[in-house]
Design a protein around this motif. Structure first.
Motif, PDB file in Angstrom:
ATOM      1  N   LYS A 222       0.872  -1.184   0.000  1.00 40.06           N
ATOM      2  CA  LYS A 222       0.000   0.000   0.000  1.00 40.06           C
ATOM      3  C   LYS A 222       0.907   1.231   0.000  1.00 40.06           C
ATOM      4  O   LYS A 222       1.712   1.405   0.928  1.00 40.06           O
ATOM      5  CB  LYS A 222      -0.861   0.032   1.263  1.00 40.06           C
ATOM      6  CG  LYS A 222      -1.752  -1.193   1.402  1.00 40.06           C
ATOM      7  CD  LYS A 222      -3.035  -1.003   0.625  1.00 40.06           C
ATOM      8  CE  LYS A 222      -4.026  -2.095   0.987  1.00 40.06           C
ATOM      9  NZ  LYS A 222      -5.209  -2.077   0.169  1.00 40.06           N
TER      10      LYS A 222
ATOM     11  N   ASP B 229      -7.913  -0.595  -9.322  1.00 41.07           N
ATOM     12  CA  ASP B 229      -6.863  -1.222  -8.508  1.00 41.07           C
ATOM     13  C   ASP B 229      -5.821  -0.194  -8.077  1.00 41.07           C
ATOM     14  O   ASP B 229      -5.379  -0.189  -6.926  1.00 41.07           O
ATOM     15  CB  ASP B 229      -6.178  -2.351  -9.286  1.00 41.07           C
ATOM     16  CG  ASP B 229      -7.049  -3.594  -9.343  1.00 41.07           C
ATOM     17  OD1 ASP B 229      -7.994  -3.685  -8.536  1.00 41.07           O
ATOM     18  OD2 ASP B 229      -6.797  -4.453 -10.211  1.00 41.07           O
TER      19      ASP B 229
ATOM     20  N   LYS C 256      -6.266   2.875  -7.557  1.00 42.69           N
ATOM     21  CA  LYS C 256      -6.882   3.690  -6.494  1.00 42.69           C
ATOM     22  C   LYS C 256      -6.855   2.965  -5.161  1.00 42.69           C
ATOM     23  O   LYS C 256      -6.751   3.568  -4.104  1.00 42.69           O
ATOM     24  CB  LYS C 256      -8.336   4.011  -6.851  1.00 42.69           C
ATOM     25  CG  LYS C 256      -8.487   5.187  -7.761  1.00 42.69           C
ATOM     26  CD  LYS C 256      -9.882   5.829  -7.617  1.00 42.69           C
ATOM     27  CE  LYS C 256     -10.089   6.909  -8.631  1.00 42.69           C
ATOM     28  NZ  LYS C 256     -10.500   6.424  -9.948  1.00 42.69           N
ATOM     29  N   GLU C 257      -6.972   1.655  -5.229  1.00 41.10           N
ATOM     30  CA  GLU C 257      -6.988   0.895  -3.979  1.00 41.10           C
ATOM     31  C   GLU C 257      -5.595   0.854  -3.340  1.00 41.10           C
ATOM     32  O   GLU C 257      -5.460   0.846  -2.126  1.00 41.10           O
ATOM     33  CB  GLU C 257      -7.468  -0.524  -4.274  1.00 41.10           C
ATOM     34  CG  GLU C 257      -7.841  -1.273  -3.021  1.00 41.10           C
ATOM     35  CD  GLU C 257      -8.120  -2.734  -3.322  1.00 41.10           C
ATOM     36  OE1 GLU C 257      -8.752  -3.017  -4.355  1.00 41.10           O
ATOM     37  OE2 GLU C 257      -7.670  -3.573  -2.516  1.00 41.10           O
ATOM     38  N   TYR C 258      -4.571   0.849  -4.188  1.00 39.12           N
ATOM     39  CA  TYR C 258      -3.221   0.662  -3.655  1.00 39.12           C
ATOM     40  C   TYR C 258      -2.457   1.961  -3.396  1.00 39.12           C
ATOM     41  O   TYR C 258      -1.465   1.946  -2.683  1.00 39.12           O
ATOM     42  CB  TYR C 258      -2.400  -0.228  -4.603  1.00 39.12           C
ATOM     43  CG  TYR C 258      -2.778  -1.685  -4.482  1.00 39.12           C
ATOM     44  CD1 TYR C 258      -2.336  -2.436  -3.384  1.00 39.12           C
ATOM     45  CD2 TYR C 258      -3.577  -2.316  -5.425  1.00 39.12           C
ATOM     46  CE1 TYR C 258      -2.682  -3.765  -3.250  1.00 39.12           C
ATOM     47  CE2 TYR C 258      -3.933  -3.646  -5.298  1.00 39.12           C
ATOM     48  CZ  TYR C 258      -3.484  -4.369  -4.208  1.00 39.12           C
ATOM     49  OH  TYR C 258      -3.829  -5.681  -4.063  1.00 39.12           O
TER      50      TYR C 258
END
Ligand code: NAD
Ligand code: UGA
Length: 463
Positions: free
Chosen positions: A364, A391, A393-395
């Motif tokens: 992250k 993805d 955006k998630e990381y």
């Protein structure tokens, strides 16, 4: 020809600052910078000059002084071309992403569009100045387009490459090491060269204004960038050897830099060079050499890029290995995203590639950069097309200050050498992190003794 009106096509990192300085130093010349990008022009015209689209120390003051007096930003390209005696082409020349030369050659479609637009609009003789960085012999193609309009207008093509570096654009423009102007060796060519010399002579002493033939000028720009990038790859190659042998790359750089033949500048080992130009221009040089069948020349310069890619990958590998071979779900704080300090430009920044590698390992990433927005960071990652935007955006997350970015992190990685990073309360950062708390200094800017005394496990490039 005495120049009273200049038009510059392209209001980017080069066109904007260069024309702002010309306008400031030549109040008798009307300078109009035009661009197709309406938002960019709107931003250049923002009443508050702190909001102009390019951050460069000292630039907003110059724009405040000249804008509306003799500096104008506009989307009316035809009008500006028609009025000007001298037209600078400052549009982007990225690496081709399609067709012949894909991934290597310069994409000249924007340049050709400009040439065709000038050819269509011009009713009086014009001097056309190549400001963009171009493959050697591009002036020939531009001339051929301009000379085949059949409307009797005479064009002179000059090459006037720009050597400014981002982050120091204003000082570089105000005090350039040299101004390079290439033109035809005919009397008309020389007259055109002199017109441009006269513009620069308003603030640059004549002994720093170099005139050459067009091809030398075009090729000198690619050569300068290749030599500069080569120095970085050379010192970075040594940094890896230093890490294996107990030598310290900072000490090695100092020792060799004191040799006046080598000189001390541009010997800072780093996580790898970025920026919109070094890689693009060397790839272009490699492509040109190949088209002439000069394979050894091409391979020689390509190695500079190969070494740089290796240096970026080596940095992310080191983070993974040091964190016990897994960074999955671990928070890694990035200090810096821009490709160097004092700019908001992120093109080809090493941070993008290091983040991409670490996200592949499911880390992250928590970024703080004083001048780069989260949107820009995500766009940079999306551009690589490694995974979906969702993805990414998630990381990847961005924070408004470094302390928040570092809170709860397993490691901090310094990707840009922003001065403020050296003045942080590192004890406070340490206290908020997982232990052992690691720092990977990709710019060799932090004080290792101080960090180790706090308790950090500190590592940097080349020692
Ligand atoms: P940039 O992308 O910041 O700006 C180029 C601008 O040109 C964009 O705003 C784009 O909209 C505009 N444009 C493109 N085609 C157009 C057209 N037909 N009509 C009107 N506007 C058009 O690029 P940049 O960083 O300013 O670089 C420009 C050139 O200068 C490149 O060749 C680059 O290699 C060279 N250069 C850049 C730097 C640098 O520090 N960025 C330094 C020296 C040389
Ligand atoms: C570079 C050249 O320095 C300019 O002369 C040129 O006009 C410009 O490219 C261009 O043609 O676009 P720029 O890319 O803006 O300028 O910035 P640099 O200061 O050259 O830095 C480039 C990259 O090399 C950065 O990522 C920087 O951090 C890195 N670098 C620089 C090092 O890793 N070590 C060094 O010793 C110097």
């Amino acid at each position: 020809m005495k120049i009273t009106k200049i038009c510059c096509i392209g209001a980017g990192y080069v066109g904007g600052p260069t024309m702002a300085v010309i306008a400031q130093k030549c109040p008798h010349i009307q300078v109009t910078v035009v661009d197709l990008n309406e938002q960019r022009i709107k931003d250049w015209n923002d009443p508050n000059t702190d909001n102009i689209p390019i951050y460069e120390p000292g630039l907003s003051q110059i724009v405040s002084e000249a804008r509306g007096r003799n500096l104008f930003f506009s989307t009316e390209v035809d009008k500006a071309i028609d009025e000007a005696e001298m037209i600078f082409i400052s549009v982007n020349t990225p690496t081709k992403t399609y067709g012949k030369g894909k991934g290597m050659a310069a994409d000249l479609k924007y340049i050709e569009l400009c040439a065709r637009q000038i050819a269509r609009v011009a009713k009086q003789n014009k001097i056309v100045v190549e400001k963009s960085t171009l493959p050697v012999r591009t002036a020939e193609a531009i001339k051929s387009i301009l000379d085949n309009t059949g409307n009797g207008v005479q064009f002179q093509i000059l090459s006037n490459p720009e050597f400014l570096a981002e982050g120091t654009a204003v000082t570089d423009l105000l005090n350039p090491d040299r101004i390079l102007i290439g033109g035809d060796t005919t009397p008309e060519g020389e007259e055109a060269i002199n017109s441009l010399v006269d513009v620069y002579a308003n603030w640059v002493s004549k002994d720093r204004i170099l005139t050459t033939n067009v091809w030398s000028s075009e090729l000198s720009k690619l050569t300068a960038n290749a030599f500069l990038a080569q120095r970085i790859s050379s010192i970075n190659a040594m940094s890896e050897l230093c890490e294996k042998t107990g030598a310290d790359v900072n000490e090695v750089a100092k020792a060799i830099g004191m040799d006046s033949r080598i000189g001390p500048k541009f010997l800072k080992a780093s996580v790898g060079f970025g920026g919109s130009c070094f890689q693009k221009d060397i790839l272009n040089l490699v492509y040109i050499a190949k088209t002439y069948g000069l394979n050894e020349v091409a391979d020689y310069w390509e190695q500079v890029i190969i070494m740089n890619d290796h240096q970026k990958r080596r940095f992310s590998n080191k983070i993974v290995q040091t964190l016990y071979n897994t960074v999955a779900d671990k928070k890694i704080a990035f200090l810096g995203w821009a490709f160097k300090k004092d700019t908001n430009d992120t093109r080809e920044s090493a941070a993008i590639y290091v983040a991409d590698d670490l996200i592949n390992e499911q880390a992250k990433i928590a970024v703080y950069d004083p001048k780069v927005s989260k949107n820009k960071m995500l766009n940079d990652l999306d551009y690589l097309e490694t995974r979906t935007s969702l993805d990414n955006k998630e990381y990847l997350n961005a924070f408004d200050n470094a302390y928040e970015a570092c809170q709860g992190a397993h490691a901090v990685a310094v990707l840009t050498e922003w001065d403020e990073f050296t003045n942080y309360d590192w004890k406070k950062i340490y206290d908020s992190m997982h232990k052992p708390a690691f720092v990977f200094d990709g710019r060799n800017i932090l004080n290792s003794k101080e960090l180790e005394a706090i308790g950090f496990v500190y590592s940097r490039i080349g020692s």
